[in-house]
Design a protein around this motif. Structure first.
Motif, PDB file in Angstrom:
ATOM      1  N   PRO A 264       0.858  -1.202  -0.129  1.00  0.00           N
ATOM      2  CA  PRO A 264      -0.058  -0.094   0.099  1.00  0.00           C
ATOM      3  C   PRO A 264       0.933   1.250  -0.066  1.00  0.00           C
ATOM      4  O   PRO A 264       0.478   2.581   0.139  1.00  0.00           O
ATOM      5  CB  PRO A 264      -0.889   0.063   1.356  1.00  0.00           C
ATOM      6  N   GLY A 265       2.130   1.306  -0.308  1.00  0.00           N
ATOM      7  CA  GLY A 265       3.070   2.356  -0.265  1.00  0.00           C
ATOM      8  C   GLY A 265       4.173   2.222   0.388  1.00  0.00           C
ATOM      9  O   GLY A 265       4.581   1.089   1.110  1.00  0.00           O
ATOM     10  N   TYR A 266       4.978   3.470   0.246  1.00  0.00           N
ATOM     11  CA  TYR A 266       6.264   3.301   1.007  1.00  0.00           C
ATOM     12  C   TYR A 266       6.178   3.009   2.477  1.00  0.00           C
ATOM     13  O   TYR A 266       5.292   3.443   3.183  1.00  0.00           O
ATOM     14  CB  TYR A 266       6.905   4.962   0.669  1.00  0.00           C
ATOM     15  N   GLY A 267       7.166   2.169   2.867  1.00  0.00           N
ATOM     16  CA  GLY A 267       7.208   1.875   4.194  1.00  0.00           C
ATOM     17  C   GLY A 267       5.996   1.248   4.767  1.00  0.00           C
ATOM     18  O   GLY A 267       5.877   1.019   6.261  1.00  0.00           O
ATOM     19  N   LYS A 268       5.012   0.564   3.877  1.00  0.00           N
ATOM     20  CA  LYS A 268       3.884  -0.046   4.390  1.00  0.00           C
ATOM     21  C   LYS A 268       3.992  -1.424   3.864  1.00  0.00           C
ATOM     22  O   LYS A 268       4.323  -1.956   2.859  1.00  0.00           O
ATOM     23  CB  LYS A 268       2.607   0.649   3.825  1.00  0.00           C
ATOM     24  N   LEU A 269       3.317  -2.379   4.833  1.00  0.00           N
ATOM     25  CA  LEU A 269       3.702  -3.770   4.584  1.00  0.00           C
ATOM     26  C   LEU A 269       2.237  -4.228   4.163  1.00  0.00           C
ATOM     27  O   LEU A 269       1.145  -3.869   4.480  1.00  0.00           O
ATOM     28  CB  LEU A 269       3.593  -4.476   6.215  1.00  0.00           C
ATOM     29  N   SER A 270       2.199  -4.984   3.149  1.00  0.00           N
ATOM     30  CA  SER A 270       1.295  -5.909   2.757  1.00  0.00           C
ATOM     31  C   SER A 270       1.317  -7.210   2.870  1.00  0.00           C
ATOM     32  O   SER A 270       2.351  -7.738   3.563  1.00  0.00           O
ATOM     33  CB  SER A 270       1.247  -5.564   0.962  1.00  0.00           C
ATOM     34  N   GLY A 271       0.040  -7.892   2.473  1.00  0.00           N
ATOM     35  CA  GLY A 271       0.409  -9.344   2.977  1.00  0.00           C
ATOM     36  C   GLY A 271       1.295 -10.026   1.981  1.00  0.00           C
ATOM     37  O   GLY A 271       2.101 -10.851   2.668  1.00  0.00           O
ATOM     38  N   GLY A 272       1.537  -9.760   0.733  1.00  0.00           N
ATOM     39  CA  GLY A 272       2.796 -10.157   0.109  1.00  0.00           C
ATOM     40  C   GLY A 272       3.968 -10.041   0.294  1.00  0.00           C
ATOM     41  O   GLY A 272       4.856 -10.744   0.459  1.00  0.00           O
ATOM     42  N   PHE A 327      13.214  -3.609  14.144  1.00  0.00           N
ATOM     43  CA  PHE A 327      12.772  -3.202  15.511  1.00  0.00           C
ATOM     44  C   PHE A 327      11.972  -1.806  15.472  1.00  0.00           C
ATOM     45  O   PHE A 327      11.138  -2.108  16.261  1.00  0.00           O
ATOM     46  CB  PHE A 327      14.132  -3.067  16.195  1.00  0.00           C
ATOM     47  N   GLY A 328      12.045  -0.916  14.540  1.00  0.00           N
ATOM     48  CA  GLY A 328      11.027   0.183  14.352  1.00  0.00           C
ATOM     49  C   GLY A 328       9.632  -0.351  13.871  1.00  0.00           C
ATOM     50  O   GLY A 328       8.894   0.295  14.117  1.00  0.00           O
ATOM     51  N   TYR A 329       9.556  -1.376  13.306  1.00  0.00           N
ATOM     52  CA  TYR A 329       8.360  -2.011  12.844  1.00  0.00           C
ATOM     53  C   TYR A 329       8.090  -3.031  13.810  1.00  0.00           C
ATOM     54  O   TYR A 329       6.895  -3.825  13.521  1.00  0.00           O
ATOM     55  CB  TYR A 329       8.598  -2.591  11.468  1.00  0.00           C
ATOM     56  N   GLN A 330       8.596  -3.180  14.763  1.00  0.00           N
ATOM     57  CA  GLN A 330       7.982  -4.387  15.839  1.00  0.00           C
ATOM     58  C   GLN A 330       6.418  -4.486  16.056  1.00  0.00           C
ATOM     59  O   GLN A 330       5.836  -5.515  16.161  1.00  0.00           O
ATOM     60  CB  GLN A 330       8.739  -4.437  17.138  1.00  0.00           C
ATOM     61  N   ASN A 331       5.764  -3.118  16.106  1.00  0.00           N
ATOM     62  CA  ASN A 331       4.598  -3.484  16.537  1.00  0.00           C
ATOM     63  C   ASN A 331       3.512  -3.721  15.245  1.00  0.00           C
ATOM     64  O   ASN A 331       2.787  -4.619  15.601  1.00  0.00           O
ATOM     65  CB  ASN A 331       3.950  -1.702  16.857  1.00  0.00           C
ATOM     66  N   GLU A 332       3.804  -3.422  14.076  1.00  0.00           N
ATOM     67  CA  GLU A 332       3.336  -3.714  12.982  1.00  0.00           C
ATOM     68  C   GLU A 332       3.528  -5.083  12.749  1.00  0.00           C
ATOM     69  O   GLU A 332       2.723  -6.195  12.467  1.00  0.00           O
ATOM     70  CB  GLU A 332       3.761  -3.041  11.639  1.00  0.00           C
ATOM     71  N   LEU A 333       4.700  -5.690  12.830  1.00  0.00           N
ATOM     72  CA  LEU A 333       5.099  -7.133  12.644  1.00  0.00           C
ATOM     73  C   LEU A 333       4.671  -8.069  13.726  1.00  0.00           C
ATOM     74  O   LEU A 333       4.118  -9.226  13.283  1.00  0.00           O
ATOM     75  CB  LEU A 333       6.774  -7.330  12.733  1.00  0.00           C
ATOM     76  N   ALA A 334       4.396  -7.700  14.979  1.00  0.00           N
ATOM     77  CA  ALA A 334       4.020  -8.190  16.077  1.00  0.00           C
ATOM     78  C   ALA A 334       2.424  -8.347  15.973  1.00  0.00           C
ATOM     79  O   ALA A 334       1.797  -9.568  16.039  1.00  0.00           O
ATOM     80  CB  ALA A 334       4.352  -7.965  17.456  1.00  0.00           C
ATOM     81  N   SER A 335       1.792  -7.474  15.524  1.00  0.00           N
ATOM     82  CA  SER A 335       0.352  -7.682  15.084  1.00  0.00           C
ATOM     83  C   SER A 335      -0.063  -8.432  14.318  1.00  0.00           C
ATOM     84  O   SER A 335      -1.191  -9.196  14.221  1.00  0.00           O
ATOM     85  CB  SER A 335      -0.224  -6.211  14.879  1.00  0.00           C
ATOM     86  N   ASP A 336       0.926  -8.605  12.988  1.00  0.00           N
ATOM     87  CA  ASP A 336       0.503  -9.557  12.079  1.00  0.00           C
ATOM     88  C   ASP A 336       0.619 -11.066  12.656  1.00  0.00           C
ATOM     89  O   ASP A 336      -0.152 -11.941  12.212  1.00  0.00           O
ATOM     90  CB  ASP A 336       1.411  -9.143  11.055  1.00  0.00           C
ATOM     91  N   LEU A 337       1.774 -11.306  13.455  1.00  0.00           N
ATOM     92  CA  LEU A 337       1.809 -12.589  14.251  1.00  0.00           C
ATOM     93  C   LEU A 337       0.849 -12.973  15.126  1.00  0.00           C
ATOM     94  O   LEU A 337       0.060 -14.308  14.949  1.00  0.00           O
ATOM     95  CB  LEU A 337       3.119 -12.564  14.934  1.00  0.00           C
ATOM     96  N   SER A 338      -0.048 -12.041  15.779  1.00  0.00           N
ATOM     97  CA  SER A 338      -0.730 -12.377  16.623  1.00  0.00           C
ATOM     98  C   SER A 338      -2.326 -12.461  15.965  1.00  0.00           C
ATOM     99  O   SER A 338      -3.093 -13.163  16.586  1.00  0.00           O
ATOM    100  CB  SER A 338      -1.055 -11.142  17.653  1.00  0.00           C
TER     101      SER A 338
END
Length: 338
Positions: A264-272, A327-338
């Motif tokens: 969805p844009g710069y610095g944003k994670l998609s499912g892919g 580590f700056g993206y830990q909230n986004e990465l951790a929320s995906d895991l949960s």
């Protein structure tokens, strides 16, 4: 004129200890049906490594020749470039001023305090902020305003520009990398690299082309769509060609950018992008970052699925580093895991 001779007139600070390794990814090669290798530019060494080390050799070389004692640079909050510049400045006994731009919206607290931000603080860098993320001219102007204040204090500042109206000295570092890669693997069929500012992509393509290597070089868009990135890359290639006194037209003919992995844009994670990050980690034990290399690998997977990279081809993906951003993206990465 040889490639080495073309670089003789450009001063260069020495941050690289030698060529970075090429590593074969055996399990992914088997799974994807290609001969897949990783160019480990995450292992450049200085200040957590990454592709910016190559670029900074030429910026700092110019800065030292001009007698600078302070470096000013702008980038996103989790910019690898500004963190690497702070490390390079520390190594050379210089001061650094890092301007952090608001490019990525709706990020958690860790984005502003961990990862590259924390490392730059440890390195002793001065921080300033810029409220817009898509105003390169304004961001550069803000750096010059701070540089003028430093001059009034008796300092000798040097600005590393972001905008396209300045010579892309950093691209010379990836001109060298293109030569290095072709010497390591002259029979490579395809190279996949992130395409953002254009310095890494443009320098690499130019180095490969001047080695008379016919490999396809795919630039995976990480910040802009393919139309905007194509226009930017043409400008970068022309300015780099002017620096090297070569013809840019053959480079334009080989220019290839793709934006399927951008949303969805710069610095944003998609499912892919997240799936690509997980696949590399869980198949090869190698980490990718959310902003650049995970999107690059997602782009590579798309190229394979579309047949643009064909079965059995020898493919190199450039790992540009950026690992502190995990580590700056830990909230986004951790929320995906949960």
């Amino acid at each position: 004129m040889t490639q080495d001779n073309k670089l003789d007139r450009f001063p260069r600070a020495q941050f690289m200890s030698g060529p970075t390794p090429l590593e074969r990814l055996d399990r992914l090669s088997s799974e994807l049906g290609i001969d897949l290798w990783l160019k480990r530019d995450d292992l450049t060494g200085l200040g957590f490594g990454g592709n910016k080390t190559r670029q900074l050799e030429f910026y700092f070389g110019d800065a030292l020749q001009k007698g600078a004692d302070t470096i000013l640079i702008t980038g996103a909050v989790q910019s690898n470039f500004v963190r690497s510049a702070a490390a390079a400045a520390a190594k050379l006994g210089m001061q650094s001023v890092l301007q952090l731009e608001e490019r990525v919206s709706d990020m958690g607290k860790a984005y502003y305090s961990s990862g590259n931000v924390l490392l730059a603080q440890i390195l002793g860098a001065e921080h300033m902020t810029y409220p817009e993320g898509e105003d390169e001219v304004g961001a550069d102007a803000a750096l010059h305003a701070r540089a003028d204040e430093l001059k009034a204090q008796g300092r000798k500042p040097y600005v590393i520009h972001l905008g396209l109206n300045h010579p892309p000295l950093g691209a010379l570092g990836y001109f060298v990398a293109g030569q290095e890669l072709c010497q390591q693997m002259p029979d490579v069929d395809a190279i996949v690299v992130p395409s953002g500012s254009g310095a890494t992509h443009g320098g690499l393509l130019t180095g490969v082309a001047l080695e008379e290597n016919t490999a396809s070089v795919f630039g995976v868009c990480v910040r802009r769509d393919s139309e905007k990135q194509m226009a930017r890359m043409k400008t970068v290639l022309q300015k780099l060609a002017d620096l090297l006194d070569i013809d840019a037209a053959p480079l334009h003919d080989r220019l290839n950018v793709m934006d399927e992995a951008l949303p969805p844009g710069y610095g944003k994670l998609s499912g892919g992008t997240r799936a690509a990050l997980d696949k590399m980690a869980r198949t090869e034990g190698i980490f990718l970052d959310p902003v650049y290399t995970a999107k690059t690998f997602a782009g590579l997977l798309h190229l394979v699925s579309e047949g643009k990279i064909q079965p059995g081809q020898k493919v190199v993906m450039v790992h540009t580093g950026g690992l502190p951003a995990l580590f700056g993206y830990q909230n986004e990465l951790a929320s995906d895991l949960s």
